[in-house]
Design a protein around this motif. Structure first.
Motif, PDB file in Angstrom:
ATOM      1  N   LYS A 260     109.988  45.946  95.115  1.00 34.87           N
ATOM      2  CA  LYS A 260     110.985  44.282  94.058  1.00 34.87           C
ATOM      3  C   LYS A 260     111.249  43.017  94.507  1.00 34.87           C
ATOM      4  O   LYS A 260     111.176  43.295  95.395  1.00 34.87           O
ATOM      5  CB  LYS A 260     111.933  45.172  93.270  1.00 34.87           C
ATOM      6  CG  LYS A 260     111.316  46.822  92.330  1.00 34.87           C
ATOM      7  CD  LYS A 260     112.914  47.357  92.499  1.00 34.87           C
ATOM      8  CE  LYS A 260     112.277  49.019  91.739  1.00 34.87           C
ATOM      9  NZ  LYS A 260     113.750  49.280  91.386  1.00 34.87           N
ATOM     10  N   ASP A 486     110.179  44.419  89.360  1.00 36.87           N
ATOM     11  CA  ASP A 486     109.909  45.419  89.944  1.00 36.87           C
ATOM     12  C   ASP A 486     108.396  45.321  89.066  1.00 36.87           C
ATOM     13  O   ASP A 486     108.207  45.280  88.039  1.00 36.87           O
ATOM     14  CB  ASP A 486     110.241  46.536  88.775  1.00 36.87           C
ATOM     15  CG  ASP A 486     109.561  47.598  89.613  1.00 36.87           C
ATOM     16  OD1 ASP A 486     108.841  47.635  90.442  1.00 36.87           O
ATOM     17  OD2 ASP A 486     109.758  49.310  89.316  1.00 36.87           O
ATOM     18  N   ASN A 488     105.775  46.538  89.591  1.00 36.32           N
ATOM     19  CA  ASN A 488     104.747  47.622  88.778  1.00 36.32           C
ATOM     20  C   ASN A 488     105.278  47.930  87.423  1.00 36.32           C
ATOM     21  O   ASN A 488     104.247  48.646  86.698  1.00 36.32           O
ATOM     22  CB  ASN A 488     105.433  48.727  89.439  1.00 36.32           C
ATOM     23  CG  ASN A 488     105.548  48.177  91.431  1.00 36.32           C
ATOM     24  OD1 ASN A 488     103.676  48.275  91.831  1.00 36.32           O
ATOM     25  ND2 ASN A 488     106.395  47.880  91.621  1.00 36.32           N
ATOM     26  N   SER A 630     115.134  48.008  83.929  1.00 34.73           N
ATOM     27  CA  SER A 630     114.154  48.920  85.481  1.00 34.73           C
ATOM     28  C   SER A 630     115.137  49.832  85.135  1.00 34.73           C
ATOM     29  O   SER A 630     116.283  50.245  85.462  1.00 34.73           O
ATOM     30  CB  SER A 630     114.054  48.090  86.699  1.00 34.73           C
ATOM     31  OG  SER A 630     113.190  47.141  86.317  1.00 34.73           O
TER      32      SER A 630
END
Length: 747
Positions: A260, A486, A488, A630
């Motif tokens: 992150k 983040d 992802n 998140s």
């Protein structure tokens, strides 16, 4: 052996038959033996099919090793940014140069691929030009015997692509063979010297499987290593019978999860400017240690911080053998001296014992077996005289502060110190934090703490306390993370200010700032007023609340205080503008070789002026482009250390409230495994709670949880929601006496 032979002959010769009968008998025996081996084979076959193992060996895994190759896909380490997205630390490909000196290193056709002895001088010239290496050092490395290749220290590593290319081209032009490079993923710090101890370093380390990873070793890089590092992935490839990898056969076993990204609260332009001005300041004072931090007075955000000595995080210049990695901001205990008088004055005003016009004599004050004197009497420039308590604060009078402490009484003063959270680490997320120390339980030590001696603090503790003065009595947690992103999931967690107490009233805080202004403006008593140059601390013609400090340094062997002429810690705090501060700046200097109070002008004034000019940029909330938040789940921390847990929660932008001083967590206001929202407040009850906590800023729900834990009846006033703005039982009261409590809620 003889017996075995006899038994064998007896078996063979016994029951001898005709040849035809013997052949039948042998056939029967062979058939039985075949059946036996068939059953053995079948049993083994069933075991192999059922367990995929033989003699404890995993057969499928063995086959994979023969016909498959697994490759690790390295996860990208998260990037560290300033508050506006300027890169502070990021991954990069770097190179380390080495020279092959093995004379047997030749091709099949006899071509020599090593550095020849008559080329050593050319290599030294190339390395001096591009690596700034001394020629003698290069020649010494190349001349070593019994080695096949040699490296060239710190300056020969962590090279950029540009530097590597230049060296390679220069070697080829000179006809030098044997100059080669190793490629590795490393951490790049493009700003060089930039809050270096605070940001820290991530360095390459090798795991047990031979894979290399970037691991945070110091500072923020280490504290947030789990958040930054991510998780490596794996890809498998098929191999032919000769062990060659077959192209196009790659299968993803597990996907790499990148680390992150962390957006700090630092402002790159102000941080750069602070670094420059600290160089000027340190070049004059030449202190053993110097530090400076600029904070947003309304949020507790750290906008810039640095210390000296320091290092260039990119080139590693400055990292000598005796370099100390300790961060002056949060890892060092020290006696703060007179800057703590800001809290003494605020407490005495809040307690109703401060009369600005009351007169006292500052020649000396005796407490039991100790004599307290003001700085001017100690250094012989004065024999003492009469002054008011308001003048005494501007004059930084130890006697004045001691008299105020005596008026409050020891218990009340110690309670104010506890409300300001001295003796308790901030647990603001960095870990390995010093705790500070409350004064010893005796009259003299408690009295001395009123002027900042006999008590140990950290800079983060001082900054936390200063926010209560700048923020009208509401104390804020120091913060250095604005957002965690983040990549992802394209989601973020965004921080908000965290209120951690209300030690003094709004009026007490405001009046304290007014008296701080006189420290820099009173021509007769102000310690930061120069007879020749006027106010020492100035910032764009705005009114500045200031306080200076000079603290003795305790000897490490506990024998007393150091007695050298410069064995002091000098400090200054400034809040601007004084009526409604936007910024707090706190600077310390330990054991300078040269000293003048005018030196503060080199670092405090220009940095505050720069911050004022950039006010609209640095004080505006950080934008969050992510549309989703998140997730973060509360780990099962029951029985764990409350301090370490508080650090971990703050690293994930959760607001923990630790109750008591016990070493283990006994209860939580949220069940382990629950999803915690960003900035969610969570109560952590330790194994030892003796006093009523300061509930300022608590949610109504958490008050109810606490009351249930303690078996206390609670009633609410004010709004139906909101947070606690007042409680009828003073913080610090014995919890054993608590039966009922009334709290007022407000927005």
């Amino acid at each position: 052996m003889r017996k075995f032979t006899d038994y064998f002959l007896q078996y063979v010769l016994t029951d001898r038959r005709r040849p035809a009968e013997n052949r039948v008998r042998v056939g029967q025996n062979l058939m039985l033996l075949s059946i036996f081996f068939f059953f053995i084979f079948m049993i083994n076959f069933v075991i192999i099919i059922g367990t995929d193992k033989k003699f404890g060996v995993d057969l499928s895994e063995g086959a994979k090793q023969v016909y498959q190759r697994t490759q690790t896909v390295a996860a990208r380490r998260g990037t560290i940014y300033d508050r506006n997205g300027n890169v502070i630390a990021e991954d990069s490909t770097t190179y380390s140069v080495y020279a092959i000196i093995d004379k047997n290193y030749v091709t099949a056709t006899g071509e020599e691929l090593f550095v020849k002895a008559d080329q050593y001088g050319q290599v030294a010239d190339i390395f001096k030009k591009y690596l700034k290496l001394e020629k003698d050092y290069v020649l010494k490395q190349l001349s070593q015997e019994g080695l096949t290749q040699v490296y060239f220290g710190v300056k020969g590593g962590n090279l950029t692509y540009s530097t590597m290319s230049n060296i390679k081209k220069a070697a080829e032009s000179a006809g030098v063979k044997g100059i080669a490079f190793e490629t590795s993923t490393s951490r790049m710090y493009p700003n060089g010297t930039f809050a270096s101890q605070f940001i820290g370093l991530a360095q390459t380390q090798e795991d047990k499987d031979g894979n290399k990873h970037l691991v945070g070793t110091t500072g923020l890089e280490a504290a947030f290593n789990d958040i930054l590092s991510g998780t490596d992935g794996k890809i498998t490839y098929q191999k032919d019978k000769n062990g060659n990898t077959l192209l196009g056969t790659g299968v993803q076993v597990s996907k790499a999860i990148n680390g992150k990204d962390i957006y700090t609260t630092l402002s790159e332009p102000i941080q750069r400017y602070l670094e420059t001005q600290m160089d000027v300041f340190q070049s004059k004072a030449r202190g053993v240690q110097a530090s400076a931090t600029l904070v947003n007075a309304k949020t507790g955000e750290i906008l810039a911080t640095t210390q000296r000595p320091t290092f260039n995080a990119d080139t590693k210049e400055g990292l000598t053998e005796d370099f100390t990695w300790r961060s002056a901001l949060y890892q060092t205990n020290y006696e703060p001296g007179s800057t703590l008088k800001v809290m003494t004055l605020a407490s005495s005003i809040d307690a109703g014992v401060f009369n600005p016009n009351e007169i006292y004599n500052n020649s000396s004050l005796t407490l039991i077996d100790a004599t307290i004197r003001d700085w001017s009497v100690n250094d012989g420039t004065s024999t003492g005289g009469y002054m008011s308590f308001a003048q005494g604060f501007a004059y930084s009078s130890n006697i004045g502060m001691t008299l105020l402490e005596q008026k409050m009484g020891e218990d009340k003063w110690l309670n104010y110190l506890a409300k300001f959270r001295f003796g308790f680490p901030t647990r603001f997320g960095m870990g390995n934090e010093a705790t500070g120390l409350m004064p010893a339980d005796n009259i003299v030590s408690i009295a001395m703490s009123s002027f900042g001696q006999g008590i140990a603090v950290t800079q983060t503790q001082m900054l936390r306390a200063f926010t209560a003065i700048s923020n009208d009595g509401v104390m804020l947690e120091p913060q250095f993370i604005s957002r965690i992103y983040d990549p992802n999931t394209d989601s973020s967690r965004v921080s908000q200010k965290e209120e951690v107490g209300h030690p003094v009233s709004k009026q007490a805080a405001s009046q304290t700032r007014d008296y701080m202004v006189t420290v820099g403006t009173d021509p007769n008593f102000g310690t930061l007023y120069s007879k020749t140059e006027g106010p020492i601390i100035q910032a764009n013609n705005q009114s500045v609340a200031v306080k200076s400090g000079t603290a003795q340094i305790a000897a490490e062997d506990g024998s007393g205080y150091l007695t050298g002429p410069r064995d002091y810690i000098y400090s200054v705090v400034a809040m601007v503008p004084s009526d409604n501060p936007d910024f707090i700046m706190y600077v310390t200097l330990q054991q300078p070789q040269e000293w003048s109070g005018l030196f503060w002008k080199d670092v405090v004034n220009p940095v505050l002026e720069e911050a004022i000019l950039m006010k609209d940029t640095v004080l505006s909330p950080v934008e969050n482009p992510s549309k989703t938040s998140s997730p973060y789940q509360l780990p099962d921390v029951l029985g764990e250390s409350p301090g370490d847990t508080a650090d971990e929660l703050r690293r994930n932008l959760v607001h923990p409230v630790v109750l008591g001083s016990g070493s283990k967590i006994s209860k939580l206001s949220v069940k382990p495994g629950s999803d915690l929202k960003e900035n969610q407040q969570i109560l952590i009850l330790t194994s030892n709670l003796e006093n009523v906590p300061d509930m300022y800023g608590w949610t109504k729900k958490n008050v109810e949880v606490f009351a249930k834990w303690m078996g206390v009846e609670v009633s609410f006033k004010g709004s139906s929601s909101g947070k606690v703005i007042q409680q009828n039982i003073d913080a610090g009261t014995s919890i054993n006496k608590l039966k009922k409590i009334s709290v007022t809620l407000g927005d």
